[in-house]
Scaffold this motif. Sequence first.
Motif, PDB file in Angstrom:
ATOM      1  N   ILE A 167      12.521   3.924 -17.677  1.00  0.00           N
ATOM      2  CA  ILE A 167      11.979   4.897 -16.934  1.00  0.00           C
ATOM      3  C   ILE A 167      10.612   4.637 -16.055  1.00  0.00           C
ATOM      4  CG2 ILE A 167      12.957   6.559 -18.550  1.00  0.00           C
ATOM      5  CD1 ILE A 167       9.722   7.091 -19.190  1.00  0.00           C
ATOM      6  N   LEU A 168      10.348   5.291 -15.085  1.00  0.00           N
ATOM      7  CA  LEU A 168       8.895   5.215 -14.398  1.00  0.00           C
ATOM      8  C   LEU A 168       8.394   6.504 -14.501  1.00  0.00           C
ATOM      9  CD1 LEU A 168       7.335   3.175 -13.110  1.00  0.00           C
ATOM     10  CD2 LEU A 168       8.116   3.587 -10.784  1.00  0.00           C
ATOM     11  N   TYR A 169       7.457   6.578 -14.835  1.00  0.00           N
ATOM     12  CA  TYR A 169       6.621   7.888 -15.230  1.00  0.00           C
ATOM     13  C   TYR A 169       5.467   8.033 -14.091  1.00  0.00           C
ATOM     14  CZ  TYR A 169       4.623  12.099 -17.535  1.00  0.00           C
ATOM     15  OH  TYR A 169       4.023  13.262 -17.571  1.00  0.00           O
ATOM     16  N   ILE A 170       5.586   8.934 -13.334  1.00  0.00           N
ATOM     17  CA  ILE A 170       4.688   9.062 -12.029  1.00  0.00           C
ATOM     18  C   ILE A 170       3.633   9.907 -12.269  1.00  0.00           C
ATOM     19  CG2 ILE A 170       4.639   9.460  -9.704  1.00  0.00           C
ATOM     20  CD1 ILE A 170       6.370   6.891 -10.631  1.00  0.00           C
ATOM     21  N   ARG A 171       2.453   9.729 -12.165  1.00  0.00           N
ATOM     22  CA  ARG A 171       1.216  10.638 -12.323  1.00  0.00           C
ATOM     23  C   ARG A 171       0.732  10.905 -10.889  1.00  0.00           C
ATOM     24  NH1 ARG A 171      -2.753   9.896 -16.787  1.00  0.00           N
ATOM     25  NH2 ARG A 171      -3.316   8.167 -15.512  1.00  0.00           N
ATOM     26  N   ASP A 172       0.281  11.950 -10.388  1.00  0.00           N
ATOM     27  CA  ASP A 172      -0.335  12.228  -9.038  1.00  0.00           C
ATOM     28  C   ASP A 172      -1.749  11.795  -9.179  1.00  0.00           C
ATOM     29  OD1 ASP A 172       1.381  12.502  -6.907  1.00  0.00           O
ATOM     30  OD2 ASP A 172       0.778  14.745  -6.744  1.00  0.00           O
ATOM     31  N   ASN A 173      -2.531  11.976 -10.387  1.00  0.00           N
ATOM     32  CA  ASN A 173      -3.794  11.558 -10.490  1.00  0.00           C
ATOM     33  C   ASN A 173      -4.213  11.282 -11.933  1.00  0.00           C
ATOM     34  OD1 ASN A 173      -4.567  13.881 -11.800  1.00  0.00           O
ATOM     35  ND2 ASN A 173      -3.769  14.899  -9.821  1.00  0.00           N
ATOM     36  N   GLU A 174      -5.336  10.582 -11.858  1.00  0.00           N
ATOM     37  CA  GLU A 174      -5.924  10.281 -13.502  1.00  0.00           C
ATOM     38  C   GLU A 174      -5.896  11.309 -14.274  1.00  0.00           C
ATOM     39  OE1 GLU A 174      -6.221   7.175 -14.534  1.00  0.00           O
ATOM     40  OE2 GLU A 174      -6.242   5.919 -12.907  1.00  0.00           O
ATOM     41  N   SER A 175      -6.128  12.465 -14.001  1.00  0.00           N
ATOM     42  CA  SER A 175      -6.451  13.558 -14.984  1.00  0.00           C
ATOM     43  C   SER A 175      -4.864  14.090 -15.524  1.00  0.00           C
ATOM     44  CB  SER A 175      -7.087  14.705 -14.346  1.00  0.00           C
ATOM     45  OG  SER A 175      -6.192  15.467 -13.065  1.00  0.00           O
ATOM     46  N   GLN A 176      -3.737  13.708 -15.038  1.00  0.00           N
ATOM     47  CA  GLN A 176      -2.734  14.273 -15.499  1.00  0.00           C
ATOM     48  C   GLN A 176      -2.136  13.399 -16.748  1.00  0.00           C
ATOM     49  OE1 GLN A 176       0.449  13.516 -12.188  1.00  0.00           O
ATOM     50  NE2 GLN A 176       0.249  15.825 -11.745  1.00  0.00           N
ATOM     51  N   TYR A 177      -1.401  14.032 -17.441  1.00  0.00           N
ATOM     52  CA  TYR A 177      -0.830  13.501 -18.837  1.00  0.00           C
ATOM     53  C   TYR A 177      -0.501  12.183 -18.747  1.00  0.00           C
ATOM     54  CZ  TYR A 177       1.484  13.461 -23.375  1.00  0.00           C
ATOM     55  OH  TYR A 177       1.958  13.108 -24.509  1.00  0.00           O
ATOM     56  N   ARG A 178      -0.766  11.194 -19.714  1.00  0.00           N
ATOM     57  CA  ARG A 178      -0.248   9.931 -19.581  1.00  0.00           C
ATOM     58  C   ARG A 178       0.574   9.856 -21.275  1.00  0.00           C
ATOM     59  NH1 ARG A 178      -1.021   4.488 -18.326  1.00  0.00           N
ATOM     60  NH2 ARG A 178      -2.765   5.205 -16.864  1.00  0.00           N
ATOM     61  N   PRO A 179       1.944   9.871 -21.191  1.00  0.00           N
ATOM     62  CA  PRO A 179       2.665   9.747 -22.365  1.00  0.00           C
ATOM     63  C   PRO A 179       2.536   8.640 -23.008  1.00  0.00           C
ATOM     64  CG  PRO A 179       4.204   9.174 -20.149  1.00  0.00           C
ATOM     65  CD  PRO A 179       2.678   9.646 -19.755  1.00  0.00           C
ATOM     66  N   ARG A 180       2.713   8.998 -24.359  1.00  0.00           N
ATOM     67  CA  ARG A 180       2.488   8.092 -25.340  1.00  0.00           C
ATOM     68  C   ARG A 180       3.914   7.129 -25.413  1.00  0.00           C
ATOM     69  NH1 ARG A 180       1.155  12.520 -28.087  1.00  0.00           N
ATOM     70  NH2 ARG A 180       3.188  12.586 -29.088  1.00  0.00           N
ATOM     71  N   GLY A 181       3.839   5.849 -25.760  1.00  0.00           N
ATOM     72  CA  GLY A 181       5.114   5.153 -26.043  1.00  0.00           C
ATOM     73  C   GLY A 181       5.762   4.346 -25.057  1.00  0.00           C
ATOM     74  N   VAL A 182       5.340   4.661 -23.521  1.00  0.00           N
ATOM     75  CA  VAL A 182       5.694   4.102 -22.433  1.00  0.00           C
ATOM     76  C   VAL A 182       4.833   3.212 -22.161  1.00  0.00           C
ATOM     77  CG1 VAL A 182       6.344   4.437 -20.036  1.00  0.00           C
ATOM     78  CG2 VAL A 182       6.523   6.446 -21.578  1.00  0.00           C
ATOM     79  N   PRO A 183       5.292   1.767 -21.797  1.00  0.00           N
ATOM     80  CA  PRO A 183       4.695   0.663 -21.347  1.00  0.00           C
ATOM     81  C   PRO A 183       3.589   1.060 -20.321  1.00  0.00           C
ATOM     82  CG  PRO A 183       6.948  -0.027 -21.886  1.00  0.00           C
ATOM     83  CD  PRO A 183       6.944   1.503 -21.848  1.00  0.00           C
ATOM     84  N   PRO A 184       2.511   0.397 -20.412  1.00  0.00           N
ATOM     85  CA  PRO A 184       1.594   0.917 -19.156  1.00  0.00           C
ATOM     86  C   PRO A 184       1.994   0.240 -17.839  1.00  0.00           C
ATOM     87  CG  PRO A 184       0.597  -0.081 -20.962  1.00  0.00           C
ATOM     88  CD  PRO A 184       1.865  -0.354 -21.405  1.00  0.00           C
ATOM     89  N   ASP A 185       2.814  -0.688 -17.631  1.00  0.00           N
ATOM     90  CA  ASP A 185       3.355  -0.902 -16.252  1.00  0.00           C
ATOM     91  C   ASP A 185       4.455  -0.077 -15.796  1.00  0.00           C
ATOM     92  OD1 ASP A 185       4.922  -1.990 -18.393  1.00  0.00           O
ATOM     93  OD2 ASP A 185       5.807  -3.296 -16.799  1.00  0.00           O
ATOM     94  N   LEU A 186       4.842   1.013 -16.884  1.00  0.00           N
ATOM     95  CA  LEU A 186       5.892   1.856 -16.152  1.00  0.00           C
ATOM     96  C   LEU A 186       5.329   3.091 -16.033  1.00  0.00           C
ATOM     97  CD1 LEU A 186       9.001   0.804 -18.474  1.00  0.00           C
ATOM     98  CD2 LEU A 186       8.338   0.276 -16.162  1.00  0.00           C
ATOM     99  N   VAL A 187       4.219   3.312 -16.233  1.00  0.00           N
ATOM    100  CA  VAL A 187       3.248   4.456 -15.943  1.00  0.00           C
ATOM    101  C   VAL A 187       2.478   4.190 -14.493  1.00  0.00           C
ATOM    102  CG1 VAL A 187       1.773   6.308 -16.729  1.00  0.00           C
ATOM    103  CG2 VAL A 187       3.254   5.122 -18.428  1.00  0.00           C
ATOM    104  N   LEU A 188       3.084   4.709 -13.621  1.00  0.00           N
ATOM    105  CA  LEU A 188       2.410   4.448 -12.259  1.00  0.00           C
ATOM    106  C   LEU A 188       1.432   5.913 -11.772  1.00  0.00           C
ATOM    107  CD1 LEU A 188       2.435   1.950 -10.400  1.00  0.00           C
ATOM    108  CD2 LEU A 188       4.368   3.505  -9.162  1.00  0.00           C
TER     109      LEU A 188
END
Length: 265
Positions: A142-163
């Motif tokens: 998966i690629l988890y997309i955040r619109d800004n830094e204040s949005q939730y960052r999911p646990r267990g997802v590799p950092p390079d797959l959270v954009l």
Amino acid sequence: MKTHVLLPYLFALLLTATPLAYVLLLPSLLFLTDATYMENVYEPQRLRLSVSMLANGYRLRTIGVKADVDEQTLQAILGEENGYVICSPVITQALQGFDSVDYEGVWVGMGKSASPVFGRMIATHADEGIWQKIVDKRKSEILYIRDNESQYRPRGVPPDLVLTKGESESDGQFTQRMRKALLVNPVIHLYVPSMGEWALPLLGQASLLWTVEGSYKHVIPPSHLYGVVVEDLVRTFKQVTETAATNILADKRLLTAREMHGSWL
């Protein structure tokens, strides 16, 4: 007709009429909703919601209402019943100009409203927990997309797959960075709690599946839509009828494309 022939028919009629009479005597729960919310959120949950409300002792009535509803039309809809009245977010906003309504039931709004009509409110803001639950069950990259830094960052997802979209980053720049990330990783599923213009150039990419907040459903081509996160009406309406809380936080759930199209397989 002979008595021994008539009795089975009378017995069958009694068995049919008794549950119907019971349902008609139950207090009502009236759900006033706009057409979009009815299609996107209510219809896929309609059967479960009706059964759940019956189990809780309420007869669910759902009525489509236009956003420009006036007091006379609203009064005609309400009739003589006096149970709960729950309004979808759009209808809640539409009633902001109403000071009162001649109805003895309990008025419950969804979203935000300054109208004195509503004695109770259901908050419908983003639920971080549902997104964590969804990514925990992922079956592919998966690629988890955040619109800004204040949005939730999911646990267990590799950092390079959270954009995350940078504060000074334009939509075009973020789109290009996403394209690069998609080239490096075999990602086929985007999880997008909040969508911006950066997404538009990617919508036609056939290899991508999207899971988005319910309000973005019609932005995604149907063939590319995996699911939407919406209010779980069963659990949320149960909170309304089982608690006396003035402010209620709506439970959220994932509706897959199959559920939205009427297939539960």
